[in-house]
Design a protein around this motif. Structure first.
Motif, mmCIF file in Angstrom:
data_model
loop_
_atom_site.group_PDB
_atom_site.id
_atom_site.type_symbol
_atom_site.label_atom_id
_atom_site.label_comp_id
_atom_site.label_asym_id
_atom_site.label_seq_id
_atom_site.Cartn_x
_atom_site.Cartn_y
_atom_site.Cartn_z
ATOM 1 N N HIS A 106 -6.312 1.152 -5.488
ATOM 2 C CA HIS A 106 -6.248 1.166 -4.024
ATOM 3 C C HIS A 106 -7.669 0.977 -3.462
ATOM 4 O O HIS A 106 -8.627 1.524 -4.013
ATOM 5 N N ASN A 120 3.666 -1.186 3.413
ATOM 6 C CA ASN A 120 3.440 0.083 2.725
ATOM 7 C C ASN A 120 4.741 0.668 2.198
ATOM 8 O O ASN A 120 5.828 0.299 2.655
ATOM 9 N N GLU A 122 -4.260 3.224 11.191
ATOM 10 C CA GLU A 122 -3.028 2.426 11.220
ATOM 11 C C GLU A 122 -2.015 3.054 12.180
ATOM 12 O O GLU A 122 -1.331 2.360 12.925
ATOM 13 N N GLY A 161 0.836 -1.205 0.000
ATOM 14 C CA GLY A 161 0.000 0.000 0.000
ATOM 15 C C GLY A 161 0.864 1.245 0.000
ATOM 16 O O GLY A 161 2.071 1.191 -0.263
ATOM 17 N N GLU A 162 0.220 2.351 0.341
ATOM 18 C CA GLU A 162 0.880 3.653 0.223
ATOM 19 C C GLU A 162 1.552 4.071 1.534
ATOM 20 O O GLU A 162 2.772 4.166 1.616
ATOM 21 N N ALA A 163 0.741 4.290 2.556
ATOM 22 C CA ALA A 163 1.261 4.777 3.845
ATOM 23 C C ALA A 163 0.165 4.575 4.885
ATOM 24 O O ALA A 163 -1.017 4.501 4.538
ATOM 25 N N PRO A 164 0.550 4.511 6.160
ATOM 26 C CA PRO A 164 -0.478 4.383 7.197
ATOM 27 C C PRO A 164 -1.400 5.598 7.210
ATOM 28 O O PRO A 164 -0.974 6.711 6.916
ATOM 29 N N GLY A 165 -2.663 5.344 7.533
ATOM 30 C CA GLY A 165 -3.615 6.438 7.780
ATOM 31 C C GLY A 165 -3.800 6.580 9.290
ATOM 32 O O GLY A 165 -3.016 6.014 10.075
ATOM 33 N N PRO A 211 -0.829 -2.213 9.302
ATOM 34 C CA PRO A 211 -1.317 -1.706 8.020
ATOM 35 C C PRO A 211 -2.757 -2.151 7.722
ATOM 36 O O PRO A 211 -3.172 -3.241 8.126
ATOM 37 N N PHE A 212 -3.472 -1.326 7.003
ATOM 38 C CA PHE A 212 -4.804 -1.665 6.483
ATOM 39 C C PHE A 212 -5.778 -2.160 7.557
ATOM 40 O O PHE A 212 -6.290 -3.279 7.482
HETATM 41 N N1 URA Z 1 -3.817 2.848 3.045
HETATM 42 C C1 URA Z 1 -2.614 2.340 2.738
HETATM 43 O O1 URA Z 1 -2.126 2.513 1.634
HETATM 44 N N2 URA Z 1 -1.993 1.634 3.657
HETATM 45 C C2 URA Z 1 -2.491 1.396 4.857
HETATM 46 O O2 URA Z 1 -1.845 0.733 5.666
HETATM 47 C C3 URA Z 1 -3.748 1.937 5.160
HETATM 48 C C4 URA Z 1 -4.399 2.661 4.237
#
Ligand code: URA
Length: 244
Positions: A213, A139, A106, A99-103, A112-113
């Motif tokens: 995504h 991520n 997270e 994925g991209e990055a923690p929100g 993650p996710f």
């Molecule tokens: N979106 C992401 O790309 N990664 C995460 O861990 C949570 C949301």
């Protein structure tokens, strides 16, 4: 040291201690002036070469996670995160989801996710007869960007050593990139996700499928049919095809 850097270092030290505690460490030897240098792995690092050296020396995901928890290479991210978000799942998975990055969720839970996008990812996995324990989730970034902004180029570059080492340690056969940020970063391209999806790519001998995504799918449900076609391609290539 400025007050701001001191507080970033303090935060990194606290996060390192927290991750050691989570890993089962209950006591640390006290260090006096005559004692040897403290374990380098457990100190916050602010220089890229030092971090790279530590990441390369990590021979297990647990060791790498400890190095990541002490990272302060990105000033803004290190000073605004609650904790680093490393990765989760089968440490020997055949399939990784990137994925991209923690929100916000997270960042709060350290996994993650786990937010709304994560719930949709769980459903996608279930449709492929998979659970999150069967795969490995990670991520591009290990810290939450403030206000969920896109990762900046220098942040992705700082975190790349961790991504690559994590992938080396898991050694998956397949990677599924979720969204443009993941796909473009991994494959070092500016091609759009619409053009990257629907086919196989190669990253250092690992087969890569790119798809939308989950957060995009929540906003654009009509794209779900394309994402499902991408998952069917991936499952076919893995030798575990799923129905039409
Ligand atoms: N979106 C992401 O790309 N990664 C995460 O861990 C949570 C949301």
């Amino acid at each position: 040291m400025s007050e701001e850097s001191a507080s970033t270092v303090n935060r990194a030290v606290l996060q390192t201690l927290e991750s050691l505690r989570a890993a089962g460490v209950q006591q640390l030897a006290s260090i006096s002036a005559e004692d040897e240098e403290p374990n380098v792995e457990q100190l916050p690092a602010t220089s890229q070469p030092l971090q790279e050296e530590r990441a390369a020396l990590a021979t297990t995901l647990e060791q790498l996670q400890t190095v990541v928890a002490a990272c302060t290479l990105c000033d803004e991210l290190a000073s605004t995160r609650s904790q680093t978000v490393f990765g989760v799942g089968d440490p020997k998975a055949r399939l990784c989801f990137l994925g991209e990055a923690p929100g916000a969720d997270e960042d709060r839970l350290g996994e993650p996710f786990v937010g709304r996008g994560g719930q949709l990812l769980d459903k996608i996995l279930a449709a492929c007869n998979l659970k999150r324990e069967d795969v490995y989730l990670l991520n591009v970034l290990r810290c939450r960007p403030p206000n969920n902004r896109n990762p900046q180029e220098d942040e992705a570059q700082n975190c790349r050593q961790f991504l690559d080492r994590q992938l080396e340690l898991v050694a998956p056969e397949f990677i599924c990139c979720l969204g443009a940020v993941a796909a473009q970063n991994l494959l070092s391209t500016t091609v759009s996700i619409g053009r990257l999806r629907g086919k196989l790519h190669d990253y250092q001998g690992i087969q890569v499928v790119c798809t939308y995504h989950p957060a995009y799918l929540l906003r654009n449900p009509s794209a779900k049919k394309d994402a499902w076609a991408d998952m069917k391609l991936l499952m076919r290539e893995m030798g575990t095809p799923v129905g039409e």
